[in-house]
Enzyme design. Structure first.
Site, short mmCIF file in Angstrom:
data_model
loop_
_atom_site.label_atom_id
_atom_site.label_comp_id
_atom_site.label_asym_id
_atom_site.label_seq_id
_atom_site.Cartn_x
_atom_site.Cartn_y
_atom_site.Cartn_z
N ALA A 133 0.87 -1.31 -0.11
CA ALA A 133 0.00 -0.21 0.03
C ALA A 133 0.77 1.18 0.02
O ALA A 133 1.93 1.33 0.64
CB ALA A 133 -1.09 0.11 1.28
N ASP A 134 0.50 2.27 -0.48
CA ASP A 134 1.19 3.55 -0.82
C ASP A 134 0.52 4.51 0.37
O ASP A 134 1.06 5.42 0.96
CB ASP A 134 0.99 4.13 -2.04
CG ASP A 134 2.11 3.46 -2.88
OD1 ASP A 134 3.29 4.11 -3.15
OD2 ASP A 134 2.06 2.55 -3.52
N ARG A 135 -1.00 4.29 0.44
CA ARG A 135 -1.68 5.07 1.45
C ARG A 135 -2.92 4.31 1.77
O ARG A 135 -3.67 3.84 1.00
CB ARG A 135 -1.95 6.35 0.85
CG ARG A 135 -2.53 7.55 1.86
CD ARG A 135 -2.73 8.79 1.38
NE ARG A 135 -1.72 9.31 1.32
CZ ARG A 135 -1.32 10.84 1.59
NH1 ARG A 135 -2.19 11.28 2.24
NH2 ARG A 135 -0.07 11.37 1.26
N ALA A 147 -4.71 2.95 -1.42
CA ALA A 147 -4.21 3.09 -2.76
C ALA A 147 -2.95 2.40 -2.93
O ALA A 147 -2.11 2.46 -2.12
CB ALA A 147 -4.04 4.73 -2.79
#
Length: 364
Positions: A253-255, A263
């Site tokens: 995950a990036d966010r 995201a």
């Protein structure tokens, strides 16, 4: 031994240029913040945890040899340069969280009359370097928690392949291993832990168009580790889950928003939809630094868009018709309703319980 994407000692930073992999292994010297911003923005280093580590260490390298007249000038330098580094790739929250933590520290040190400017600088360098060690420890904990969750889920559902003695097949997307972190990996750290336990029958990785992080980087790591692995095209995931008895999907995950919306690399959302259809558990593996409690849901996450050329060319060779329009978002948002669990260094949480659980952990 896992690959080393970041080489650091006080005053010196090099990163493995991931644009050249798998054909060439070359380290790039990062001499300061401007170099750090460029290697992040150009994706010579990528993966949300690695972006944060490299960004912060690039500042450490820059200020290490400098003599500051006073604490105010050092504080201003730290705050300005960290905010600049956040702009290199804004979707990945880890850099923003790390920047905020270090800016808070700089403000506290600035106000502490018991320390001088030299002590303030060294305290800041110590804190920055501690992030590197913590990331590796957190990744190992993520790996252990994720492997346990997958194996328990398989045992409960009775989905282990026949004759596998409890070993499992898993699918992963993009690159979340040693190349995307300070070491060990997040989602690929879960795969690594399954292998260390003798419970990994097979791992499938997607090519991850258009930047091919799966084909170039994850496959490179899996071959390096001698894991039983197969590369599949992004368009093959539905057929794979139908035919190969995959026990779980695990991605990075990036966010992550406070409601669990996640995201991650473009293509993650469609994999989650397909996994839901085939009743395959879908896990997100991410450190607490990837969870942004200030964002209520995925609609509030800024999605970076990349240049058309990444879609229309492979290297110097054009593969798309000249004149065609392109839409190239680097990430998509997977709704929390499609996510089985979010694997962190402090445990595995269902999206619905994430905000309350993380808030309690941060307060303790």
């Amino acid at each position: 031994m896992s690959l080393q994407s970041i080489k650091y000692s006080r005053g010196s930073l090099e990163i493995l240029d991931q644009l050249l992999l798998p054909g060439q292994s070359k380290y790039v010297v990062v001499r300061g913040v401007e170099d750090g911003w460029k290697v992040i923005n150009k994706m010579q280093v990528r993966g949300a945890p690695a972006i944060a580590i490299v960004g912060c260490l690039s500042l450490a390298v820059e200020i290490n040899p400098e003599d500051f007249e006073n604490k105010k000038s050092l504080r201003q330098e730290i705050e300005g340069k960290l905010n600049y580094l956040v702009s290199a790739r804004p979707t990945a929250v880890n850099m923003k969280i790390a920047a905020d933590e270090l800016i808070t520290l700089a403000n506290e040190l600035y106000k502490d009359e018991a320390i001088d400017v030299t002590q303030m600088k060294h305290r800041f360098l110590d804190a920055t370097e501690a992030m590197l060690k913590k990331d590796i420890a957190d990744n190992r904990a993520i790996g252990a928690n994720g492997a346990q969750a997958i194996l328990q889920g398989v045992a409960k559902a009775g989905k282990a392949p026949a004759g596998s003695t409890g070993s499992v097949r898993v699918l992963t997307h993009c690159n979340t291993g040693s190349l995307a972190t300070a070491g060990y990996g997040t989602a690929l750290g879960v795969v690594r832990q399954l292998a260390e336990l003798g419970k990994l029958e097979h791992v499938y990785c997607t090519e991850t168009r258009p930047y091919n992080q799966g084909a170039r980087l994850t496959a490179y790591e899996l071959v390096h580790e001698k894991f039983p692995a197969t590369l599949v095209l992004d368009s093959m995931v539905a057929a794979l889950l139908r035919a190969k008895n995959v026990a779980a999907v695990v991605v990075g995950a990036d966010r992550v928003a406070s409601n669990g919306d996640t995201a991650n690399k473009i293509g993650t959302y469609q994999i989650a939809v397909v996994a839901k259809h085939h009743d395959v558990p879908f896990y997100v593996a991410a450190p607490l630094t990837s969870i942004d409690l200030a964002i209520p849901g995925g609609d509030h996450i800024i999605i970076e868009e990349r240049p058309d050329r990444e879609m229309t060319h492979v290297g110097e060779h054009r593969i798309a018709a000249p004149g065609i329009n392109c839409w190239n978002p680097a990430f998509d948002v997977t709704p929390a309703s499609l996510i089985t669990g979010i694997i962190t260094e402090r445990g595995v949480f269902k999206p619905a319980e994430l905000k309350e659980a993380i808030t309690k952990l941060l307060e303790s």
